[in-house]
Design a protein around this motif. Sequence first.
Motif, mmCIF file in Angstrom:
data_model
loop_
_atom_site.group_PDB
_atom_site.id
_atom_site.type_symbol
_atom_site.label_atom_id
_atom_site.label_comp_id
_atom_site.label_asym_id
_atom_site.label_seq_id
_atom_site.Cartn_x
_atom_site.Cartn_y
_atom_site.Cartn_z
ATOM 1 N N PRO A 166 0.812 -1.221 0.000
ATOM 2 C CA PRO A 166 0.000 0.000 0.000
ATOM 3 C C PRO A 166 0.843 1.266 0.000
ATOM 4 O O PRO A 166 0.324 2.345 0.181
ATOM 5 N N PHE A 167 2.161 1.162 -0.215
ATOM 6 C CA PHE A 167 3.032 2.320 -0.026
ATOM 7 C C PHE A 167 3.636 2.858 -1.314
ATOM 8 O O PHE A 167 4.644 3.551 -1.286
ATOM 9 N N GLU A 168 3.027 2.565 -2.467
ATOM 10 C CA GLU A 168 3.571 3.025 -3.735
ATOM 11 C C GLU A 168 3.602 4.552 -3.820
ATOM 12 O O GLU A 168 4.493 5.118 -4.443
ATOM 13 N N GLN A 169 2.616 5.219 -3.237
ATOM 14 C CA GLN A 169 2.515 6.669 -3.325
ATOM 15 C C GLN A 169 3.271 7.386 -2.205
ATOM 16 O O GLN A 169 3.190 8.601 -2.103
ATOM 17 N N ILE A 170 3.994 6.635 -1.411
ATOM 18 C CA ILE A 170 4.757 7.224 -0.318
ATOM 19 C C ILE A 170 6.184 7.479 -0.801
ATOM 20 O O ILE A 170 6.810 6.610 -1.410
ATOM 21 N N SER A 171 6.698 8.657 -0.529
ATOM 22 C CA SER A 171 8.042 9.030 -0.951
ATOM 23 C C SER A 171 9.084 8.071 -0.363
ATOM 24 O O SER A 171 8.951 7.593 0.766
ATOM 25 N N ASP A 172 10.126 7.822 -1.135
ATOM 26 C CA ASP A 172 11.230 6.984 -0.658
ATOM 27 C C ASP A 172 11.889 7.576 0.585
ATOM 28 O O ASP A 172 12.573 6.861 1.315
ATOM 29 N N THR A 173 11.681 8.847 0.827
ATOM 30 C CA THR A 173 12.206 9.508 2.021
ATOM 31 C C THR A 173 11.817 8.749 3.276
ATOM 32 O O THR A 173 12.593 8.671 4.225
ATOM 33 N N TYR A 174 10.620 8.184 3.290
ATOM 34 C CA TYR A 174 10.081 7.525 4.483
ATOM 35 C C TYR A 174 10.294 6.013 4.473
ATOM 36 O O TYR A 174 9.764 5.314 5.329
ATOM 37 N N LYS A 175 11.068 5.531 3.535
ATOM 38 C CA LYS A 175 11.286 4.087 3.405
ATOM 39 C C LYS A 175 12.705 3.682 3.795
ATOM 40 O O LYS A 175 13.150 2.582 3.483
ATOM 41 N N GLN A 176 13.396 4.562 4.507
ATOM 42 C CA GLN A 176 14.764 4.254 4.914
ATOM 43 C C GLN A 176 14.750 3.161 5.981
ATOM 44 O O GLN A 176 13.875 3.127 6.847
ATOM 45 N N VAL A 177 15.733 2.287 5.903
ATOM 46 C CA VAL A 177 15.827 1.150 6.816
ATOM 47 C C VAL A 177 16.630 1.552 8.045
ATOM 48 O O VAL A 177 17.653 2.241 7.939
ATOM 49 N N MET A 178 16.155 1.133 9.202
ATOM 50 C CA MET A 178 16.869 1.402 10.448
ATOM 51 C C MET A 178 18.186 0.630 10.472
ATOM 52 O O MET A 178 18.278 -0.468 9.913
ATOM 53 N N SER A 179 19.174 1.204 11.131
ATOM 54 C CA SER A 179 20.430 0.488 11.331
ATOM 55 C C SER A 179 20.184 -0.674 12.291
ATOM 56 O O SER A 179 19.149 -0.741 12.955
ATOM 57 N N ARG A 180 21.151 -1.559 12.383
ATOM 58 C CA ARG A 180 21.018 -2.709 13.296
ATOM 59 C C ARG A 180 20.795 -2.236 14.731
ATOM 60 O O ARG A 180 19.932 -2.747 15.428
ATOM 61 N N GLY A 181 21.567 -1.242 15.154
ATOM 62 C CA GLY A 181 21.413 -0.705 16.506
ATOM 63 C C GLY A 181 20.044 -0.078 16.732
ATOM 64 O O GLY A 181 19.428 -0.263 17.785
ATOM 65 N N GLN A 182 19.574 0.681 15.754
ATOM 66 C CA GLN A 182 18.246 1.286 15.850
ATOM 67 C C GLN A 182 17.168 0.209 15.912
ATOM 68 O O GLN A 182 16.212 0.325 16.679
ATOM 69 N N MET A 183 17.334 -0.844 15.113
ATOM 70 C CA MET A 183 16.347 -1.925 15.083
ATOM 71 C C MET A 183 16.279 -2.633 16.428
ATOM 72 O O MET A 183 15.189 -2.957 16.913
ATOM 73 N N ILE A 184 17.421 -2.860 17.049
ATOM 74 C CA ILE A 184 17.435 -3.508 18.367
ATOM 75 C C ILE A 184 16.722 -2.636 19.390
ATOM 76 O O ILE A 184 15.866 -3.115 20.143
ATOM 77 N N LYS A 185 17.037 -1.335 19.406
ATOM 78 C CA LYS A 185 16.371 -0.419 20.345
ATOM 79 C C LYS A 185 14.874 -0.344 20.062
ATOM 80 O O LYS A 185 14.057 -0.326 20.984
ATOM 81 N N PHE A 186 14.521 -0.293 18.789
ATOM 82 C CA PHE A 186 13.109 -0.228 18.410
ATOM 83 C C PHE A 186 12.377 -1.483 18.885
ATOM 84 O O PHE A 186 11.316 -1.392 19.512
ATOM 85 N N SER A 187 12.930 -2.646 18.591
ATOM 86 C CA SER A 187 12.290 -3.908 18.987
ATOM 87 C C SER A 187 12.147 -4.005 20.500
ATOM 88 O O SER A 187 11.109 -4.456 20.998
ATOM 89 N N ASN A 188 13.160 -3.581 21.230
ATOM 90 C CA ASN A 188 13.072 -3.590 22.695
ATOM 91 C C ASN A 188 12.000 -2.627 23.190
ATOM 92 O O ASN A 188 11.246 -2.946 24.103
ATOM 93 N N GLY A 189 11.937 -1.444 22.591
ATOM 94 C CA GLY A 189 10.920 -0.471 22.977
ATOM 95 C C GLY A 189 9.511 -0.947 22.676
ATOM 96 O O GLY A 189 8.568 -0.655 23.412
ATOM 97 N N MET A 190 9.366 -1.701 21.605
ATOM 98 C CA MET A 190 8.043 -2.172 21.203
ATOM 99 C C MET A 190 7.447 -3.146 22.216
ATOM 100 O O MET A 190 6.238 -3.359 22.231
ATOM 101 N N ARG A 191 8.262 -3.710 23.079
ATOM 102 C CA ARG A 191 7.750 -4.617 24.118
ATOM 103 C C ARG A 191 6.838 -3.901 25.104
ATOM 104 O O ARG A 191 6.037 -4.530 25.781
#
Length: 111
Positions: free
Chosen positions: A1-26
């Motif tokens: 559903p994200f074809e009309q969304i700018s690539d600006t918002y499709k950046q991938v989190m770094s490994r460190g950011q992903m770990i912090k994000f996953s921990n926060g999501m708990r």
Amino acid sequence: PFEQISDTYKQVMSRGQMIKFSNGMRRIDLDCFVCEVLELILLNLRGDAVPGEEMSLGEYIEWHLDNKGHEPVPGLDALPSEVQLKHVINAWRTSVELCDNYHDKRDAANA
């Protein structure tokens, strides 16, 4: 559903950011988070990029909810500030996976 969304918002989190994000999501209400972030993406981020891609995702979600007159997502303060609006698509997809895993485990425990 994200074809009309700018690539600006499709950046991938770094490994460190992903770990912090996953921990926060708990500590975040995943069902509420997934729904609100999808709405935010589809209503506010279609078409050209808007200023604020470096804004923290948590702050942007709070702004979105305030504009709607809604209560904050429980646990949203656990979202790391390093996760920015530019990571919103990656964050949403990751939260959907975490939510699905949680529900699968819960369903298996109740079976």
